[in-house]
Design an enzyme around this catalytic site. Structure first.
Site, PDB file in Angstrom:
ATOM      1  N   GLU A 114       0.927  -1.387  -0.110  1.00 47.67           N
ATOM      2  CA  GLU A 114      -0.087   0.101   0.074  1.00 47.67           C
ATOM      3  C   GLU A 114       0.734   1.185   0.007  1.00 47.67           C
ATOM      4  OE1 GLU A 114      -1.878  -0.380   3.666  1.00 47.67           O
ATOM      5  OE2 GLU A 114      -2.915  -2.213   3.278  1.00 47.67           O
ATOM      6  N   CYS A 436       5.138  51.834   2.114  1.00 47.25           N
ATOM      7  CA  CYS A 436       6.252  51.279   1.412  1.00 47.25           C
ATOM      8  C   CYS A 436       5.922  50.817   0.076  1.00 47.25           C
ATOM      9  CB  CYS A 436       6.749  50.165   2.034  1.00 47.25           C
ATOM     10  SG  CYS A 436       8.145  49.248   1.091  1.00 47.25           S
TER      11      CYS A 436
HETATM   12  S1  IVH Z   1      -0.101   0.215   8.761  1.00 47.84           S
HETATM   13  C1  IVH Z   1       0.623  -1.709  13.118  1.00 47.84           C
HETATM   14  N1  IVH Z   1      -0.653   1.249   6.451  1.00 47.84           N
HETATM   15  O1  IVH Z   1       2.867   5.270   8.801  1.00 47.84           O
HETATM   16  C2  IVH Z   1       0.673  -0.957  11.686  1.00 47.84           C
HETATM   17  N2  IVH Z   1       0.209   2.582   8.105  1.00 47.84           N
HETATM   18  O2  IVH Z   1       5.667   5.136   9.753  1.00 47.84           O
HETATM   19  C3  IVH Z   1      -0.071   0.287  11.552  1.00 47.84           C
HETATM   20  N3  IVH Z   1       0.914   5.008   7.507  1.00 47.84           N
HETATM   21  O3  IVH Z   1       1.733   4.782  12.066  1.00 47.84           O
HETATM   22  C4  IVH Z   1       0.233   0.853  10.590  1.00 47.84           C
HETATM   23  N4  IVH Z   1       0.289   4.913   5.399  1.00 47.84           N
HETATM   24  O4  IVH Z   1       0.569   6.488  10.581  1.00 47.84           O
HETATM   25  C5  IVH Z   1      -0.097   1.569   7.680  1.00 47.84           C
HETATM   26  N5  IVH Z   1      -0.973   2.385   4.401  1.00 47.84           N
HETATM   27  C6  IVH Z   1      -0.488   2.372   5.633  1.00 47.84           C
HETATM   28  C7  IVH Z   1       0.058   3.371   6.163  1.00 47.84           C
HETATM   29  C8  IVH Z   1       0.606   3.853   7.574  1.00 47.84           C
HETATM   30  C9  IVH Z   1       0.833   5.663   6.522  1.00 47.84           C
HETATM   31  C10 IVH Z   1       1.304   5.529   8.725  1.00 47.84           C
HETATM   32  C11 IVH Z   1       0.971   5.200  10.154  1.00 47.84           C
HETATM   33  C12 IVH Z   1       1.975   4.437  10.921  1.00 47.84           C
HETATM   34  C13 IVH Z   1       3.297   5.299  10.139  1.00 47.84           C
HETATM   35  C14 IVH Z   1       4.441   4.321  10.199  1.00 47.84           C
END
Ligand code: IVH
Length: 680
Positions: A114, A436
């Site tokens: 994703e 100005c």
């Molecule tokens: S899954 C336990 N899927 O990235 C796993 N997170 O750097 C939960 N994020 O805390 C996260 N896109 O805020 C997931 N397709 C996606 C995401 C995603 C952005 C964010 C999310 C996470 C952070 C980690």
């Protein structure tokens, strides 16, 4: 490294990571790029692993950051919200797969890939299909209750849409990312520029800052968006599918916003191919994407793999390196904005960056230059923040020569020489001289621009000429221009002069919001100007409005779209005698903006009323009737309950009519409905 050095280094890195966590999560004002932050954290984790004896006690490497802020109730997550492990390297992504193969004792692992959306994580709870709560990640265990702000997101339905084969659980927690589209980010920055305010640096920080505003009207004025990508707690747990790819299909059926695209892959080679395809496609997405998230597809295998204390073992974020380049800083120039703000701009040796040639970049403000110690002649790293505006990230000190001396920010306006001032609570330095020439020029340009009163023929160059000639010193002077003066501007300018004068004449009857926007009041962009025009109906009433007219008890806004910040800016603007005088002069010169038609008063008998439509109406379709109800402030519902105000019934009305009668809900026919509408 000696033991003592390691101990010292760990302590220093812990302090640094903690400080940058605070800047990023709580204040949404990071000083480091994501890449540098991740590197710092990685260095700490590696040292802690190599010197476990100094790794005791709390380390920021164990935590997920903490976004909790003052002013929100905190809420404990039913299941902790974890973070993700991340990497910038293909080899490490392959290791991730190898670990899972070993752990799960099979090598045909299926994954979902994703986009990793660059926003902030929230958890939504739906009970009986209704959105009841939205909580930020906080420290992973408890977060801020931001339900009211989340409700301003237009693409997020308040209710899950029932769908065949996708029964709605009694309670379900769905997780996702709140973000701001690049388009909305650009729109807000454009408005800020027009309003003479400094631009926001990137969409992620603006989204985070917006979600944590205490004024809901201000949150609604900046459009936030959300995508949902994960399942939290559910009750009962059973019918929610058994794969991550199935989850995407399910939330889509419930009409929730999901990722624009996801991939499924078997084995790591397919994963890597998908990651690269995502990298090629992501620039076309409406949001900033900073990586790919690779997740095991079957929930059963996810459970089997389990989690560490901070992150799941079944998922990994692969981050795309930021587009960066090094080049030499030739000069720093200062731009003066319409409200006198001095913005330093880096003039660079042109360099290729993500397909475009960059020769200028923003340096934000004086503090920023000092903090990074940016000097003319330095070699600097330039990065595209949020993939839009290039910014100077850091200086390459190894290439600094002794000729580079610290930059002295001007203490006087480079245009008119007036000593600059710093208003309380602002980082920006301003030229306080209202007259100005740059400010006058920019004010007039703004007023005459397409987004404001739109005077054809009064473009940037013409305004420069008129201001240089001394004919235009204020907006009112536009309406004092003399034909004979304009005719001296060149040979055969008769036709264009008459056209210009006609356009100026037409602008006297511009729509009110255009004039309000054109006044260039700090914080007041086009959207706010429209709200103000609708509410006040005239320049005089707007000018004389007081705090209480804008803001009610407990700091609630009285006017749709106008929060306290804007109210204070309006009051400050009209406190200045020259701004008040301008309104009088414009009126005297014949400027009579057209006020919008009065909106339907909200006190009609329809406001807040819930209608259920059934049967065939004699002269209109049910959709037409529904539209009339909504236009008059009422709501249309699909089923009859005790809360229903009226059932509007036509021929061959069925069970809804029976139910209304059983519950004692008033039943009306079309004639009665039309009478009610007419009476308003
Ligand atoms: S899954 C336990 N899927 O990235 C796993 N997170 O750097 C939960 N994020 O805390 C996260 N896109 O805020 C997931 N397709 C996606 C995401 C995603 C952005 C964010 C999310 C996470 C952070 C980690």
């Amino acid at each position: 490294m000696t033991a003592a050095e390691a101990q010292e280094k760990i302590a220093a890195l812990r302090a640094a990571v903690a400080r940058h966590d605070e800047l990023y999560y709580r204040r949404a004002q990071p000083e480091l790029s994501d890449y540098d932050y991740d590197r710092l954290k990685r260095e700490l984790a590696d040292l802690e692993a190599a010197w476990p004896r100094y790794a005791a006690g709390e380390s920021p490497t164990d935590a997920v950051g903490d976004d909790r802020t003052e002013g929100f109730a905190t809420y404990r997550h039913r299941q902790p919200m974890q973070s993700l492990d991340n990497t910038y390297s293909e080899a490490e992504l392959r290791e991730f797969h190898a670990r899972l193969v070993k752990l799960l004792e099979r090598d045909d692992l299926g994954y979902v890939i994703e986009p990793k959306i660059d926003g902030l994580a929230v958890s939504l709870t739906f009970e009986q299909g209704r959105l009841v709560r939205a909580v930020t990640r906080g420290n992973g265990v408890e977060g801020d209750d931001v339900t009211e702000n989340i409700r301003t997101i237009k693409s997020l339905p308040d209710r899950l849409k029932p769908a065949a084969g996708a029964p709605i659980p009694d309670a379900v927690e769905i997780r996702g990312e709140v973000f701001m589209t690049l388009e909305e980010f650009a729109r807000i920055n454009q408005e800020r520029e027009e309003a003479g305010e400094p631009r926001y640096a990137n969409p992620r920080n603006l989204a985070a800052g917006t979600l944590k505003l205490l004024d809901r009207a201000e949150v609604a004025a900046r459009r936030l968006e959300i995508v949902l990508y994960g399942l939290g707690y559910a009750e009962p747990a059973e019918p929610l599918g058994d794969t991550q790819s199935g989850f995407h299909a399910l939330v889509r059926q419930w009409a929730l916003p999901t990722v624009e695209k996801f991939w499924t892959a078997r084995g790591i080679d397919e994963v890597w191919a998908a990651v690269q395809e995502l990298d090629r496609m992501r620039h076309a997405f409406s949001y900033a994407t900073d990586g790919a998230v690779v997740k095991l597809d079957p929930f059963r295998l996810q459970r089997e793999a389990g989690s560490t204390s901070k992150a799941p073992r079944w998922a990994m974020a692969y981050k795309f390196p930021a587009v960066r380049a090094e080049t030499q800083l030739k000069a720093i120039t200062i731009q003066v904005g319409r409200t006198g703000v001095l913005t330093p701009v880096a003039e660079l040796e042109p360099v290729q960056l993500a397909g475009t040639t960059v020769s200028r970049a923003t340096l934000h403000n004086r503090d920023e230059i000092r903090r990074k110690d940016i000097r003319v002649g330095d070699f600097v790293a330039v990065e595209k923040a949020g993939e839009i505006i290039p910014a100077v990230i850091a200086v390459n000190l190894t290439k600094r020569t002794p000729h580079c001396v610290p930059y002295e920010f001007p203490t006087a306006c480079p245009v008119c020489g007036t000593p600059v001032v710093q208003l309380e609570g602002e980082v920006a330095l301003r030229c306080p001289n209202y007259e100005c020439p740059v400010q006058v020029r920019r004010r007039v340009q703004h007023f005459a621009s397409k987004g404001c009163v739109d005077i054809d023929g009064l473009g940037v160059a013409m305004v420069d000429t008129l201001v240089d000639k001394g004919w235009v010193r204020s907006l009112a002077d536009i309406y004092r221009l003399k034909r004979e003066d304009l005719l001296t501007l060149g040979k055969s300018v008769e036709k264009s002069t008459d056209k210009l004068l006609a356009a100026i004449e037409t602008s006297k009857r511009a729509e009110l919001w255009r004039v309000i926007h054109g006044l260039g009041i700090t914080h007041v962009g086009a959207a706010a100007a429209k709200d103000l025009a609708k509410h006040f109906g005239g320049l005089e009433t707007l000018m004389n409005a007081r705090y209480d007219d804008f803001i009610g008890e407990k700091k609630t806004s009285r006017i749709n779209g106008i929060g306290e910040t804007m109210a204070l800016a309006l009051i400050a603007h009209f406190n200045r005698p020259e701004n008040r005088a301008l309104i009088g002069e414009l009126t005297e010169l014949g400027v009579k903006p057209v006020a919008p038609a009065k909106a339907a008063p909200t006190g009609t008998s329809f406001a807040g009323k819930i209608f259920v439509l059934t049967g065939t109406l004699p002269t209109m379709t049910r959709d037409e009737a529904g539209a009339k109800i909504e236009a008059a402030g009422g709501k249309v519902s699909g089923s009859v309950s005790k809360k229903t105000s009226y059932v509007l019934a036509g021929a061959e009305a069925g069970s809804k009519l029976d139910k209304a009668q059983a519950l004692g809900v008033p039943v009306i026919d079309e004639a009665e409905f039309l009478r009610m509408l007419a009476e308003g």
